[in-house]
Write a protein that holds these residues in place. Structure first.
Motif, PDB file in Angstrom:
ATOM      1  N   ALA A 209      15.726  57.311  17.765  1.00 21.05           N
ATOM      2  CA  ALA A 209      16.963  57.012  18.493  1.00 21.05           C
ATOM      3  C   ALA A 209      17.910  56.311  17.529  1.00 21.05           C
ATOM      4  N   PHE A 349      24.359  57.388  20.291  1.00 19.24           N
ATOM      5  CA  PHE A 349      23.304  58.038  19.517  1.00 19.24           C
ATOM      6  C   PHE A 349      23.914  58.844  18.377  1.00 19.24           C
ATOM      7  N   HIS A 352      18.882  61.817  18.408  1.00 19.56           N
ATOM      8  CA  HIS A 352      18.031  61.351  19.498  1.00 19.56           C
ATOM      9  C   HIS A 352      16.942  62.385  19.757  1.00 19.56           C
TER      10      HIS A 352
END
Length: 445
Positions: A209, A349, A352
């Motif tokens: 992430a 993000f 991800h």
């Protein structure tokens, strides 16, 4: 008793194959800047064709070539297996190396070059097994799909992720997959001075992430008081994030690893407390590196960007944070990250990918353990969780149980984990031979 490093003349083919694959400069610098993948893919396709398969060459972007082939098994009732590896490598500066990084030199009982352990060794082992089967007329019981992909060392948008999105039919029937980061020798010192030979098999991966943090404030002159400085706001948030000690989160793969290795070492196994886990990590010695990054989540600031002139307070400051997430913990982690960032800092993000988690007590793991122990009767085969990530994150989206299993015998003191992406990357010749025997046995079963 089987000797892990015994020689079989039939295994020598793998040495030449590994060296030839390394000679293809398949450097992937990221951001679409890559070279050589097409030539390497065509070489692999030729080897597959020679072994009686019908490979497909597929590209999203010209030159970023993937090779996929299916070998039909004798029992159509069995679920198919995916064997996947990547052909691209990270950059290497020749000035830092003892040998040219794309020479494929064979010296000091090793094959040298970029990709020797990440992961042209495994690709060579797979091709060697297929060549042996073709000569001996061997067919596996189940269908096996072989995928040699591009772009793993970046985002996989030209490789595994693209194949999964655009060509999922190529993997029809696949219920499990094997690839890099597992099945190699780790020596753990025993209290009596002997060494325990541990072979970790990847059954999980932390999720990725990657976050971009943005702080906004009031632009102004650097000589004046400014209580709304975006750089200051961001730096304080990063300090809070860096100093955070994330709580223990012992996943099934890590728990079983501790239990089995701890039992073999004869040390108490307590995974419920910081003190207990610290004692276990200390007992593991060098093998602690296999699990120390996977007992908790991590948030590591890696990039900073702000301003254009020293006497100007910028209106915006940004940072990127390498965030790694254990299975089942992402929502909790991101809520805590938001609290630590505080007001004035937003996140988004950059990339991800969710965590990967296969069943620990699996017939697949049992078969891997059996294949390894047939070559090293003293082997202790255990599941573990990868701290980073592989193309398993793509293939798991198809409901495939993904395992890290690229068997390799390593001599004592060999710095295997340091060599991946490192200088003077090399793989032991004896390790390659061992890998051929183990993989042949596993795939034939």
């Amino acid at each position: 008793m089987a000797e892990a490093n015994r020689q079989d003349p039939r295994d020598d083919e793998v040495v030449g194959l590994c060296a030839e694959l390394i000679k293809f400069d398949t450097t992937n610098r990221g951001g679409g800047d890559a070279e050589g993948e097409r030539a390497a893919a065509e070489y692999v396709a030729d080897r597959l064709t020679a072994a009686g398969l019908e490979p497909k060459l597929l590209e999203r972007t010209a030159g970023r070539t993937n090779v996929v082939a299916r070998l039909t098994g004798t029992d159509p009732s069995l679920g198919a297996l995916l064997v996947q590896g990547h052909l691209d490598v990270v950059p290497a500066d020749p000035a830092d190396w003892r040998v040219p990084p794309f020479s494929g030199a064979v010296q000091d009982e090793c094959v040298w070059g970029r990709g020797a352990v990440d992961m042209k060794d495994f690709c060579a082992i797979v091709l060697t097994v297929l060549a042996r089967w073709a000569r001996d007329g061997v067919r596996p019981r189940r269908d096996i799909v072989f995928a040699f992909v591009a772009d793993e060392e970046d985002r996989g948008v030209d490789g595994a992720h693209w194949l999964v999105d655009e060509h999922p039919e190529l993997f029809d029937g696949c219920v499990a997959a094997i690839s890099e980061s597992g099945g190699y020798t780790y020596r753990v010192p025993r209290p009596d001075g002997d060494a325990l030979r541990v072979y970790p098999v990847g059954t999980a991966e932390r999720g990725t992430a990657h976050l971009r943090l943005t702080a906004r404030g009031r632009a102004g002159h650097g000589s004046r008081v400014n209580a709304d400085n975006a750089v200051t706001t961001l730096v304080r948030a990063l300090a809070r994030l860096s100093e955070q000690q994330w709580p223990l989160r012992i996943t099934p793969s890590v728990r079983v690893f501790f239990e089995r290795v701890g039992t073999e070492l004869g040390v108490p196994v307590d995974t419920s407390s910081e003190a207990g886990v610290s004692a276990l990590l200390e007992a593991l010695g060098p093998a602690a590196g296999l699990v120390e990054s996977t007992v908790r989540n991590s948030t590591t600031p890696t990039m900073l960007s702000a301003g254009y002139k020293v006497n100007v307070v910028p209106a915006v400051a940004q940072a990127q944070v390498d965030t790694r997430v254990l299975p089942g913990t992402e929502d909790e982690l991101l809520r805590a990250v938001d609290e630590l960032l505080g007001p004035g800092v937003s996140r988004e993000f950059v990339s991800h990918s969710p965590p990967v988690q296969a069943t620990v007590d699996s017939p697949w793991v049992d078969a891997m353990a059996e294949a390894i122990r047939a070559e090293d009767s003293a082997a202790v085969v255990v599941p573990y969780c990868l701290g980073g990530g592989t193309d398993a994150k793509a293939f798991s989206q198809l409901g495939i149980d993904c395992f890290g299993f690229s068997p390799l015998w390593l001599p004592e003191g060999f710095p295997y984990r340091e060599l991946a992406h490192g200088v003077d990357e090399r793989v032991p010749v004896a390790g390659l031979r061992f890998g051929v025997r183990v993989l042949d046995r596993f795939l034939s079963g």
